[in-house]
Design a protein around this motif. Structure first.
Motif, short mmCIF file in Angstrom:
data_model
loop_
_atom_site.label_atom_id
_atom_site.label_comp_id
_atom_site.label_asym_id
_atom_site.label_seq_id
_atom_site.Cartn_x
_atom_site.Cartn_y
_atom_site.Cartn_z
N PHE A 175 15.42 17.62 3.75
CA PHE A 175 16.89 17.58 3.88
C PHE A 175 17.55 16.96 2.65
O PHE A 175 18.73 16.66 2.68
CB PHE A 175 17.27 16.81 5.15
CG PHE A 175 16.81 17.48 6.41
CD1 PHE A 175 15.50 17.37 6.83
CD2 PHE A 175 17.68 18.24 7.17
CE1 PHE A 175 15.05 18.01 7.98
CE2 PHE A 175 17.24 18.88 8.33
CZ PHE A 175 15.93 18.76 8.73
N ALA A 176 16.80 16.79 1.57
CA ALA A 176 17.32 16.24 0.32
C ALA A 176 18.03 14.91 0.54
O ALA A 176 19.20 14.73 0.22
CB ALA A 176 18.26 17.23 -0.36
N GLY A 177 17.30 13.96 1.13
CA GLY A 177 17.88 12.65 1.41
C GLY A 177 18.22 12.54 2.88
O GLY A 177 17.87 13.41 3.67
N ASP A 178 18.87 11.44 3.25
CA ASP A 178 19.21 11.24 4.66
C ASP A 178 20.37 12.16 5.03
O ASP A 178 21.41 12.16 4.38
CB ASP A 178 19.59 9.78 4.90
CG ASP A 178 18.39 8.86 4.66
OD1 ASP A 178 17.30 9.24 5.10
OD2 ASP A 178 18.56 7.81 4.04
N PHE A 179 20.19 12.94 6.11
CA PHE A 179 21.23 13.86 6.54
C PHE A 179 22.35 13.09 7.25
O PHE A 179 22.05 12.17 7.99
CB PHE A 179 20.63 14.90 7.49
CG PHE A 179 21.59 15.98 7.86
CD1 PHE A 179 21.84 17.02 6.98
CD2 PHE A 179 22.27 15.94 9.06
CE1 PHE A 179 22.74 18.02 7.31
CE2 PHE A 179 23.18 16.94 9.39
CZ PHE A 179 23.41 17.97 8.51
N PRO A 180 23.62 13.41 7.11
CA PRO A 180 24.16 14.46 6.25
C PRO A 180 24.29 13.99 4.80
O PRO A 180 24.88 12.96 4.53
CB PRO A 180 25.54 14.71 6.84
CG PRO A 180 25.91 13.44 7.51
CD PRO A 180 24.65 12.75 7.90
N SER A 181 23.71 14.79 3.90
CA SER A 181 23.76 14.46 2.49
C SER A 181 24.32 15.66 1.74
O SER A 181 24.20 16.79 2.19
CB SER A 181 22.35 14.11 2.00
OG SER A 181 22.04 14.81 0.82
N ASP A 182 24.93 15.40 0.59
CA ASP A 182 25.50 16.51 -0.19
C ASP A 182 24.43 17.47 -0.67
O ASP A 182 24.71 18.61 -1.00
CB ASP A 182 26.25 15.95 -1.41
CG ASP A 182 27.46 15.14 -0.99
OD1 ASP A 182 27.93 15.34 0.14
OD2 ASP A 182 27.92 14.30 -1.79
N GLY A 183 23.19 16.99 -0.71
CA GLY A 183 22.11 17.83 -1.23
C GLY A 183 21.52 18.77 -0.21
O GLY A 183 20.78 19.69 -0.56
#
Lengths: 417, 204
Positions: A175-183
């Motif tokens: 998820f490209a980091g902790d969701f919600p994340s811009d990634g």
């Protein structure tokens, strides 16, 4: 002229003799795998259209005066294009049909025992295709970035995070980091349009290559014909032109049905869900996730314990262990029901009480888990639902086993007489 | 046979071409995987503007989180027993961890383990993030008997009792929603008086 020019360079005639005249046994259920393949082609075609117009970004932009994420705005704009909404619905319906077709195909292979030696590897490849297709569908959930998208993805994020030992790292990776994340949206977009389709194409190719190498299982009636005629080769029709014509007309018919469904049956109405907002309304996943969704509801909340420093929670049990055990059980099928000799004919499920009743029990269990997804509207408590599910599963399994044993006993007596 | 002989010979000498190549192969595979680990670390960022770190301070005024009056202060007079709203601390709505469910009950309705000192005039507030898988909880209002109202997460039907410290009454949620102190101010608005008395969101 063109054919001759190409033939001189590519040896097309040799290819036709060697490959296009391969025999394709006929049976109505042999079109299930093709349904999945054709749905995938439709998905790629509609996906290219959507990919040109979609914007994988959560930056807030103005849409009719309201500030919404750019991804959501771009999908609303797609819906407003001539044929835009229908293309998006064809895409979504095709995904559902593809997963349904793979499941039906797996069931066909299971009940006719076509997974037996030498086809164990292709059973595993098929299972991987099913799993990958579902992951592909899931990564597509997030892309419109509606309230539904964010809720569903957030749930999956915490399911991934609930894995013991590696959960934090895995969830951040996916998820490209902790969701919600811009990634998250760009990463899911990449997985959805590149990584997963590429994996699917690879697995489909492998599936087909193994099929060509090992040849198709044949209907049982072919065996009798061969014994009568004394032949040994596969009985069926050649790929070119007979099977190709059947496949093409079937593809076009499938496309017709999907377009009709897309035109008249609404699906994932993101304008109704709206952009992400603080509240979570009642929302259910697409049908193929209902089993996990229902099971998650049944796990008691106080089931928390620690093994070797890894924390097991209701989320771990429902979201990680349960799906993993399911896939493990399916993967083990050809290694439990083994045969010493290579098998090349479809088995009659009625002649196989043990495996067939096991399959019937499993189907009833999975259906009951899907029903558990609706306990809130059915007003059933989780405890009662758990009991119903177990009783129904045990009943379906034992009754079908008893009936098949009885049927085979009778058949055996008839054969003797 | 020739291979077998040469293998025997090389056994005496130690290093052979075959063993050297094998060693190279193992070393290069190990090196490739080693560098892959560094890549995987890069691909899983530690933090990118997410997670559940609350930023509520005592004195922050509660504002509506959604609806037409989103962003304007919740007033005590607008709620009667059995009502609930989703609220944020004013100016801090960008952090989803700050979302609370503000509930009004009869003052006599509260039972332990509710922290009565964190309630005021029947108002009680809990984190609105479900402790199961992070959905926002909803209020199941019972118009006939307000005391029978409860909090439910629509994702997997976890049920919490707001009169008993948001105790889990059913469903898969492992722990109660965390309580946070609120009080009614002189101007009729509500303000936070403490931080959350427990962990927020999924316990994974």
């Amino acid at each position: 002229m063109v054919f001759k020019w190409l033939d001189e360079r590519l040896e097309l005639r040799k290819f036709k003799e060697k490959f296009l005249s391969k025999t394709f046994p006929t049976h109505p259920t042999f079109l299930l795998g093709e349904t999945a393949l054709f749905s995938f082609i439709t998905l790629v075609a509609t996906g290219i259209f959507l990919g040109f117009l979609y914007e994988p970004s959560t930056t807030m932009v103005s849409l009719f005066g309201a500030m919404v994420p750019a991804a959501y705005a771009s999908v609303v704009r797609i819906d407003l294009l001539p044929m835009g909404l229908i293309i998006r619905r064809i895409h979504h319906w095709s995904a559902m049909i593809m997963i349904a077709a793979i499941l039906a195909h797996l069931l066909r292979v299971y009940f006719t025992a076509s997974y037996r030696k030498p086809r164990e590897i292709n059973w595993l490849v098929g299972l991987s295709l099913w799993g990958t297709a579902m992951i592909g569908a899931f990564t597509g959930y997030l892309l419109p970035y509606s309230q539904f998208s964010v809720t569903a993805t957030s749930i999956a994020y915490y399911m991934a995070k609930s894995m013991p030992w590696i959960g934090n790292w895995i969830s951040r990776l996916l998820f490209a980091g902790d969701f919600p994340s811009d990634g998250t949206v760009p990463r899911f977009f990449f997985m959805h349009v590149m990584l997963i389709p590429a994996t699917l194409i690879g697995l489909i190719s492998l599936h087909m290559l193994i099929l060509i190498k090992q040849k198709h299982t044949e209907p049982r009636s072919n065996r009798d014909r061969k014994e009568a005629q004394g032949g040994k080769r596969l009985i069926g029709i050649p790929i070119w032109p007979e099977q190709a014509v059947i496949s093409l007309s079937f593809f076009l018919f499938l496309l017709f049905v999907v377009v009709l469904m897309a035109a008249y049956i609404p699906l994932n109405p993101i304008e109704m869900y709206g952009p992400p907002s603080p509240g979570t309304p009642v929302m259910r996943p697409d049908w193929y996730f209902l089993v996990v969704y229902g099971f998650l509801k049944l796990v008691p909340g106080d089931l928390v314990f620690t093994i070797l420093g890894g924390k097991i929670t209701p989320e771990t049990i429902g979201g990680v262990i349960f799906p993993a055990l399911n896939f493990l059980a399916y993967a083990l099928v050809p290694f439990i029901d083994r045969s010493k000799e290579p098998q090349h004919y479809m088995a009659n499920p009625l002649h196989r009480p043990f495996m067939t009743s096991l399959g019937v029990g499993a189907i009833v269990f999975l259906c009951m888990m899907a029903v558990a997804g609706y306990i809130d509207v059915l007003h059933i408590t989780t405890k009662a639902m758990t009991v119903y599910a177990l009783v129904a599963t045990a009943a379906a399994w034992s009754v079908s086993y008893a009936l098949l044993r009885w049927y085979n006993g009778k058949r055996g007596n008839n054969a003797k007489a | 046979m020739v291979d077998g002989n040469s293998a025997k010979e090389t056994g005496k000498e130690g290093l052979t071409r075959r063993r050297f190549t094998l060693g190279m192969l193992i070393a290069s595979i190990a090196g490739a995987f080693g560098s892959l680990f560094a890549l995987l670390k890069v691909l899983a960022p530690e933090k990118k503007g997410g997670g559940y770190a609350t930023t509520i301070l005592p004195g922050d005024v509660l504002v509506y989180a959604q609806g037409g009056s989103a962003g304007s202060p919740v007033t005590a007079s607008s709620m009667k027993a059995g009502d609930a709203v989703l609220a944020y601390p004013t100016g801090k709505s960008s952090n989803p961890a700050n979302l609370v469910q503000l509930i009004k009950l009869e003052e006599a309705a509260f039972k332990p383990p509710t922290d009565i000192s964190l309630t005021d005039k029947g108002f009680v507030a809990y984190s609105a993030i479900c402790t199961h898988l992070g959905c926002t909880v909803s209020w199941m209002a019972n118009r006939e008997s307000p005391a029978a109202s409860f909090t439910e997460c629509f994702c997997h039907n976890s049920i919490f009792n707001p009169a008993e410290g948001a105790k889990v009454m059913g469903g898969p949620a492992p722990i109660p929603l965390a309580q946070i102190g609120v009080k009614v101010m002189q101007d009729g608005t509500l303000a936070f008086t403490s931080d959350f008395k427990g962990p927020i969101g999924p316990q994974v």
